[in-house]
Design an enzyme around this catalytic site. Structure first.
Site, PDB file in Angstrom:
ATOM      1  N   LYS A 141      -8.585  27.604  27.233  1.00 23.01           N
ATOM      2  CA  LYS A 141      -8.815  27.041  28.561  1.00 23.01           C
ATOM      3  C   LYS A 141      -9.853  27.871  29.299  1.00 23.01           C
ATOM      4  O   LYS A 141      -9.718  29.080  29.318  1.00 23.01           O
ATOM      5  CB  LYS A 141      -7.473  27.059  29.316  1.00 23.01           C
ATOM      6  CG  LYS A 141      -7.514  26.513  30.719  1.00 23.01           C
ATOM      7  CD  LYS A 141      -6.139  26.615  31.370  1.00 23.01           C
ATOM      8  CE  LYS A 141      -6.191  26.052  32.776  1.00 23.01           C
ATOM      9  NZ  LYS A 141      -4.911  26.111  33.464  1.00 23.01           N
ATOM     10  N   LYS A 181      -7.232  32.226  28.039  1.00 20.02           N
ATOM     11  CA  LYS A 181      -7.455  31.609  29.344  1.00 20.02           C
ATOM     12  C   LYS A 181      -8.393  32.501  30.139  1.00 20.02           C
ATOM     13  O   LYS A 181      -8.099  33.665  30.376  1.00 20.02           O
ATOM     14  CB  LYS A 181      -6.121  31.452  30.071  1.00 20.02           C
ATOM     15  CG  LYS A 181      -6.234  30.800  31.443  1.00 20.02           C
ATOM     16  CD  LYS A 181      -4.853  30.648  32.057  1.00 20.02           C
ATOM     17  CE  LYS A 181      -4.902  30.014  33.422  1.00 20.02           C
ATOM     18  NZ  LYS A 181      -3.568  29.921  34.032  1.00 20.02           N
TER      19      LYS A 181
HETATM   20 ZN    ZN Z   1      -0.387  31.098  37.267  1.00 15.37          ZN
END
Ligand code: ZN
Length: 318
Positions: free
Chosen positions: A229, A176
């Site tokens: 992501k 992420k």
């Molecule tokens: Zn968070």
């Protein structure tokens, strides 16, 4: 017939925002077509998705009160556990995934417990353990830690097993990246950090090798599904993860990717419908097995007055 990649409703996971104490569904200004639901009304939206063939929802909670320690994240009466119970009693077959993070529950908006101006990694692990067990006890089929603290997958796995929840899988946000990708989401969830940013725990967008190392570590710690992501900005990472690892790869088509298409569509600058087709297909072609996307309902079905599409997902579950 010769197209190599196809996207179907069953590939998709719909993210839904659940707000405690909400009287009516509230539109999210920066994400046209998206709403905050109450723990009760979220069942109607999930039912519509289920009828269209979408097998799973991913829940984010907005509590009544926030505090420095994010205690609302593991409150069994909180928005997400309440929504999970409502969903599982009405739609027992639907896969309900619970986001596990502190940022929606802390008054400072960071993804963990602070020590000074920094998030304390190991204190945060304890919060995440409690939150994951809380959601799994409420009936969540999968827990999805999104905080990016070191060691959290192992900590959550151990906590779930100790609580007799060894059958609950972990879908980990393994890679992420920090950046401007999540602005509309933070507006929707009220989770923007009050100061600073998340670069101490999320990854630098320039780091490809680090992303693969993070994914490898999460799998070693017990992640059953890994998330990359944001999706469109990381198609190379998705492909490399697909080639290197054998767990399901999930891509998160994030809020800014959604809002950019919606905004350009509203201006008449792009063909929104075809652009969503191409977006989802490109993410799948890059190697994603699953796609978390805000487009799910509109793309497949009759939501928002749009005619049912040609996707053929509707027969799957009805
Ligand atoms: Zn968070």
């Amino acid at each position: 017939m010769v197209r190599e990649t196809k996207v179907t409703a069953s590939d998709l996971i719909a993210p839904l925002f659940v707000q405690q104490g909400l009287a009516a569904n509230t539109p999210i200004a920066l994400m046209p077509g998206q709403f905050r639901y109450s723990p009760e009304t979220v069942v109607e939206e999930a039912s519509a998705l289920w009828k269209l063939g979408v097998p799973a929802v991913l829940l984010f909670g907005i509590p009544l009160r926030k505090d420095p320690l994010g205690a609302g994240a593991y409150d069994l009466a909180g928005p997400v556990p309440t929504a999970i119970r409502n969903l599982k009693s009405t739609l027992p077959e639907m896969c309900v995934i619970a986001d596990v993070c502190a940022c929606e529950y802390t008054d400072h908006g960071h993804c963990g417990i602070l020590e000074g101006e920094f998030v304390h990694n190991d204190q945060t692990l304890e919060l995440l353990r409690q939150a994951a067990v809380c959601y799994a006890r409420a009936g969540a089929d999968i827990v999805a830690p999104s905080d990016m603290m070191d060691g959290r997958v192992a900590a959550i796995r151990e906590a779930l097993d100790a609580a007799g929840l060894s059958a609950t899988p972990i879908m980990s946000y393994a890679a992420k990246f920090a950046g401007a990708f999540y602005g509309p989401f933070r507006d929707a969830a009220g989770s923007a950090p009050g100061f600073g940013d998340r670069r101490a725990y999320q990854m630098d967008i320039g780091n490809r090798r680090e992303a693969l190392r993070e994914i490898e570590l999460d799998i070693e710690e017990g992640a059953d599904i890994v998330i990359v992501k944001p999706a469109l900005f990381c198609l190379d990472i998705i492909r490399e993860a697909r080639d290197r690892f054998d767990v399901p790869i999930c891509a998160y088509n994030v809020s800014s990717e959604y809002s950019m298409i919606k905004a350009a569509g509203q201006l008449g600058w792009v063909d929104e419908e075809r652009l969503v087709d191409d977006t989802l297909l490109s993410i799948k072609r890059a190697g994603a097995d699953l796609i978390v996307t805000y487009h799910a309902r509109e793309w497949i079905g009759a939501g928002s007055g749009i005619e049912p599409r040609r996707r053929g997902g509707a027969e799957n579950n009805t």
